[in-house]
Write a protein that holds these residues in place. Structure first.
Motif, PDB file in Angstrom:
ATOM      1  N   MET A 158      15.510 -44.247 -26.241  1.00 57.63           N
ATOM      2  CA  MET A 158      16.256 -44.467 -24.818  1.00 57.63           C
ATOM      3  C   MET A 158      15.523 -45.252 -24.045  1.00 57.63           C
ATOM      4  N   VAL A 159      14.079 -45.179 -23.860  1.00 57.32           N
ATOM      5  CA  VAL A 159      13.545 -46.073 -22.831  1.00 57.32           C
ATOM      6  C   VAL A 159      13.810 -47.212 -23.480  1.00 57.32           C
ATOM      7  N   ALA A 160      13.986 -47.725 -24.427  1.00 57.50           N
ATOM      8  CA  ALA A 160      14.201 -49.420 -24.865  1.00 57.50           C
ATOM      9  C   ALA A 160      15.568 -49.404 -24.442  1.00 57.50           C
ATOM     10  N   GLY A 161      16.663 -48.664 -24.468  1.00 52.15           N
ATOM     11  CA  GLY A 161      17.948 -48.919 -23.986  1.00 52.15           C
ATOM     12  C   GLY A 161      17.899 -49.144 -22.704  1.00 52.15           C
ATOM     13  N   VAL A 162      17.077 -48.238 -21.831  1.00 52.48           N
ATOM     14  CA  VAL A 162      17.108 -48.367 -20.271  1.00 52.48           C
ATOM     15  C   VAL A 162      16.329 -49.603 -19.813  1.00 52.48           C
ATOM     16  N   GLU A 163      15.380 -49.923 -20.727  1.00 47.95           N
ATOM     17  CA  GLU A 163      14.562 -51.137 -20.267  1.00 47.95           C
ATOM     18  C   GLU A 163      15.366 -52.453 -20.252  1.00 47.95           C
ATOM     19  N   SER A 164      16.493 -52.659 -21.160  1.00 49.24           N
ATOM     20  CA  SER A 164      17.164 -53.580 -21.167  1.00 49.24           C
ATOM     21  C   SER A 164      18.332 -53.762 -20.017  1.00 49.24           C
ATOM     22  N   ARG A 165      18.268 -52.606 -19.222  1.00 45.83           N
ATOM     23  CA  ARG A 165      19.506 -52.924 -18.104  1.00 45.83           C
ATOM     24  C   ARG A 165      18.819 -53.758 -17.089  1.00 45.83           C
ATOM     25  N   ASP A 166      19.740 -54.194 -16.526  1.00 46.22           N
ATOM     26  CA  ASP A 166      19.504 -55.313 -15.194  1.00 46.22           C
ATOM     27  C   ASP A 166      18.876 -54.853 -14.126  1.00 46.22           C
ATOM     28  N   TYR A 167      19.069 -53.585 -13.715  1.00 50.79           N
ATOM     29  CA  TYR A 167      18.350 -52.867 -12.684  1.00 50.79           C
ATOM     30  C   TYR A 167      16.781 -52.749 -13.088  1.00 50.79           C
ATOM     31  N   VAL A 168      16.244 -52.499 -14.424  1.00 53.23           N
ATOM     32  CA  VAL A 168      15.094 -52.816 -14.435  1.00 53.23           C
ATOM     33  C   VAL A 168      14.276 -54.059 -14.492  1.00 53.23           C
ATOM     34  N   ALA A 169      15.112 -55.124 -14.915  1.00 53.26           N
ATOM     35  CA  ALA A 169      14.937 -56.430 -14.810  1.00 53.26           C
ATOM     36  C   ALA A 169      14.466 -56.852 -13.392  1.00 53.26           C
ATOM     37  N   ALA A 170      15.812 -56.221 -12.514  1.00 49.36           N
ATOM     38  CA  ALA A 170      15.639 -56.596 -11.059  1.00 49.36           C
ATOM     39  C   ALA A 170      14.361 -56.166 -10.523  1.00 49.36           C
ATOM     40  N   ALA A 171      13.904 -54.985 -10.876  1.00 51.73           N
ATOM     41  CA  ALA A 171      12.812 -54.226 -10.485  1.00 51.73           C
ATOM     42  C   ALA A 171      11.590 -55.158 -10.701  1.00 51.73           C
ATOM     43  N   ARG A 172      11.419 -55.749 -12.005  1.00 44.55           N
ATOM     44  CA  ARG A 172      10.284 -56.534 -12.424  1.00 44.55           C
ATOM     45  C   ARG A 172      10.223 -57.609 -11.607  1.00 44.55           C
ATOM     46  N   VAL A 173      11.460 -58.199 -11.489  1.00 50.79           N
ATOM     47  CA  VAL A 173      11.358 -59.518 -10.533  1.00 50.79           C
ATOM     48  C   VAL A 173      10.921 -59.174  -9.229  1.00 50.79           C
ATOM     49  N   ALA A 174      11.331 -58.065  -8.768  1.00 47.68           N
ATOM     50  CA  ALA A 174      10.855 -57.617  -7.286  1.00 47.68           C
ATOM     51  C   ALA A 174       9.364 -57.154  -7.296  1.00 47.68           C
ATOM     52  N   GLY A 175       8.687 -57.421  -8.598  1.00 46.92           N
ATOM     53  CA  GLY A 175       7.109 -57.168  -8.797  1.00 46.92           C
ATOM     54  C   GLY A 175       6.766 -55.694  -8.730  1.00 46.92           C
TER      55      GLY A 175
END
Length: 644
Positions: A158-175
């Motif tokens: 489940m974590v791997a599925g959520v990790e691929s979502r765009d809002y997680v990527a957006a949070a990572r872009v935000a640092g």
């Protein structure tokens, strides 16, 4: 509340609720009402069968078996729930830890969990029971740890599925740091399925605990649970079958109650309630944000925002390294809009992810990869994350996955302010409302309190752009931002991006498979094929100045108002090459009508031309008529259908 009411009205929900309430009531009331009766010894009535006085008979000390079964409900359920809590907590730790580890340690953790899951749970429980010793405490630990690998793999998946979502990527872009992403974005989104599986798992723990007690490894005398009563009843089953059947039936009914209740919870949590919201208006957008540090474009001699040279992205493959992006080079200046087009699999989105430092599993290398003259290949530091979070805005393809569905929109935008801009929570929320208003979301203060599912697709995409405007972005990377939207909302989003760009000389990289969209919005266009840039030219010259056969094929494949409605749609023959099977020579040669022996042997370099750059041995040569052949099978089928 209505969804739970609807579940309770179903036979499954009603039966699950009734059984669960009955079992819980027995656990609470049983020891209070019948402990004395259960412990009363009657030596004159040993091993008696069922009677009016003892409905399920008596044991070897003359104690009433039915009362003992009712009283044992509390201990049986308590121990099973304790084991379930241990299994869930340990499994959650195992699965969540894989999110925080590097790729190698993550694979090692996954291998360990899979090996543990491969063993039957009862064998693991017996193994741990030997380690922790005989007794209730040892049995709880044994069953809890034996169930942890299954929950760990569930959480890891489940974590791997959520990790691929765009809002997680957006949070990572935000640092945002990985532990904070785990707590704020990942765990809330796996809570509901975890609760459902924990509820169902409690039934399995109950059966396992009864099994250990039956084997003599669980509850020890003078305590007793259902498994212990079952063990005692088996010894006299030929004298009084009820002595074994009653505690066995109790285990069965309680396990059934947990499983049915778990399924009911799943149904209750799985009902969607998505509100229909009107589309936003199309008024001209006013963007009110400060210019990036260093002054305006007019006051700077060097206006280079993004510099990408020889970008290569490599992933491990079964037959060796796979390079879906191979030697991509381009620059973007302040106020400039650059489009990247190509078919699916050409490397467009992966290039954007590499530029945004969002490629984890693969290796990203480049002779230069810089944003605002800051090396993006340098060691990850808080300063670099802050720069990425405020100077680069990422707009993802699917607006439905761009936001965390468990958090309100305003709170998600405010996270950028609290993380990078040094704002208090109140200041960040005020800034979030201002940004939503800047992208023309009506009633911004009220909308900031709504969840993502309460926004329309266009509003979500606007809010995603508003998140990028929380800082002072010098570059917006938009990865197919209009793909999931209808044509009217597409135009609204494109107008919004153009307005933001014009307002403060923000650079824009627009990735799309639609050459028409790119031609309208962008100044320059990069055409990618098989992970390479095969042509770069001004957007205004897409239809008239394109020299590469692939670029001309993409343009010709887009119908316009002059397209013959009676003719089959034009297509590009063949299929795009896959990154793990790039042919020698020019990768487009197997599909190109101009290809010759040299094309199939030598990969043409990207050379400068009067219009831009092109990689083709036959650049600008006339193509056979038509430019892109129609699909022969489709044309033949049309003729057959027209034949009387």
């Amino acid at each position: 509340m209505r969804r739970w009411t609807s579940v309770l009205r179903t036979p499954l929900g009603l039966a699950a609720t009734a059984l669960t309430v009955a079992v819980v009531a027995l656990a609470v009331l049983g020891p209070l009402l019948w402990t004395d009766d259960a412990n009363a010894i009657d030596t004159s009535n040993l091993l008696a069968g069922p009677s009016g006085q003892h409905w399920a008979g008596t044991d070897n000390l003359g104690r009433d078996i039915l009362y003992r079964t009712l009283v044992a409900t509390r201990l049986s359920l308590g121990l099973a729930l304790a084991a379930t809590v241990i299994a869930v907590v340990a499994g959650l730790a195992l699965g969540a830890l894989s999110f925080l580890l590097g790729s190698r340690l993550r694979r090692l953790m996954g291998t360990v969990i899979n090996i543990a899951v491969a063993f039957p749970g009862i064998l693991l429980a017996l193994f741990f029971a030997v380690i922790f010793g005989v007794g209730a405490t040892g049995a709880v630990l044994a069953i809890g740890l034996a169930g942890a690998p299954a929950f760990g793999r569930l959480v890891q998946t489940m974590v791997a599925g959520v990790e691929s979502r765009d809002y997680v990527a957006a949070a990572r872009v935000a640092g945002v740091s990985r532990p904070r992403i785990l707590v704020r974005h990942v765990l809330p989104n796996i809570a509901e399925p975890l609760v459902v599986n924990a509820t169902i798992g409690a039934g399995g723990a109950l059966l396992s605990f009864a099994g250990l007690s039956f084997l003599g490894l669980g509850v020890q005398q003078p305590q007793y649970d259902w498994g212990r009563l079952l063990f005692d009843g088996i010894s006299s089953i030929y004298v009084n079958a009820a002595a074994a059947l009653v505690p066995g039936a109790a285990v069965l009914l309680a396990g059934l109650a947990f499983n049915l209740f778990g399924e009911s919870v799943a149904k209750g949590l799985g009902v969607d309630a998505i509100a229909g919201i009107r589309l936003p208006d199309t008024r001209r957008v006013r963007v009110d944000h400060a210019a990036p540090a260093g002054g305006s474009a007019a006051g700077r001699e060097d206006d280079l925002v993004l510099d990408v040279q020889d970008l290569v992205v490599t992933f491990p493959g079964a037959n060796g390294p796979v390079r879906p992006v191979r030697g991509v080079s381009f620059t973007v200046r302040r106020g400039e809009s650059v489009g990247i087009v190509g078919e699916s699999g050409s490397g467009k989105s992966l290039t954007a992810l590499a530029v945004s430092c969002l490629v984890d599993a693969g290796a990203v290398t480049a002779s230069r990869l810089a944003l605002l003259d800051q090396d993006l290949q340098a060691q990850d530091t808080p300063a670099q994350r802050r720069m990425l979070g405020t100077s680069l805005a990422m707009v993802f393809q699917d607006p439905m996955t761009s936001f965390n569905p468990t958090q309100r929109i305003g709170r998600q935008l405010a996270e950028v302010g609290t993380t990078h801009l040094g704002m208090t929570r109140r200041e960040a929320l005020d800034r979030a409302v201002d940004r939503l208003d800047a992208v023309r979301i009506a009633d911004a203060a009220e909308r900031a309190q709504r969840y993502p599912h309460e926004y329309s697709g266009g509003m979500r995409q606007r809010a995603m752009i508003g998140m990028g405007l929380m800082g002072t972005p010098a570059l917006i990377v938009a990865d197919e931002p209009t793909t999931a939207l209808d044509v009217t909302v597409q135009q609204q989003v494109l107008d919004l991006l153009a307005a933001i760009r014009d307002a403060d000389d923000v650079a824009l990289v627009l990735i799309s498979h639609d050459v028409t969209v790119v031609g309208e919005v962008c100044d320059r266009v990069l055409v990618m094929y098989a992970g390479q840039v095969v042509e770069e030219l001004p957007a205004a010259g897409l239809r008239t100045a394109a020299q590469h056969p692939y670029t001309r094929a993409l343009v010709a494949a887009v119908p316009d108002m002059a397209t013959d409605l009676d003719a089959p749609l034009a297509t590009i023959p063949g299929r795009p090459v896959t990154p793990d099977a790039v042919p020698p020579g020019c990768p487009y040669a197997p599909r190109c009508p101009l290809a010759d022996a040299r094309c199939r042997a030598e990969d043409p370099p990207l050379v400068d031309t009067a219009q831009g750059r092109v990689a083709c041995w036959h650049a600008g040569e006339p193509l056979p008529d038509p430019v892109v052949r129609a699909d022969a099978d489709l044309a033949e089928l049309s003729e057959l259908l027209e034949t009387p």
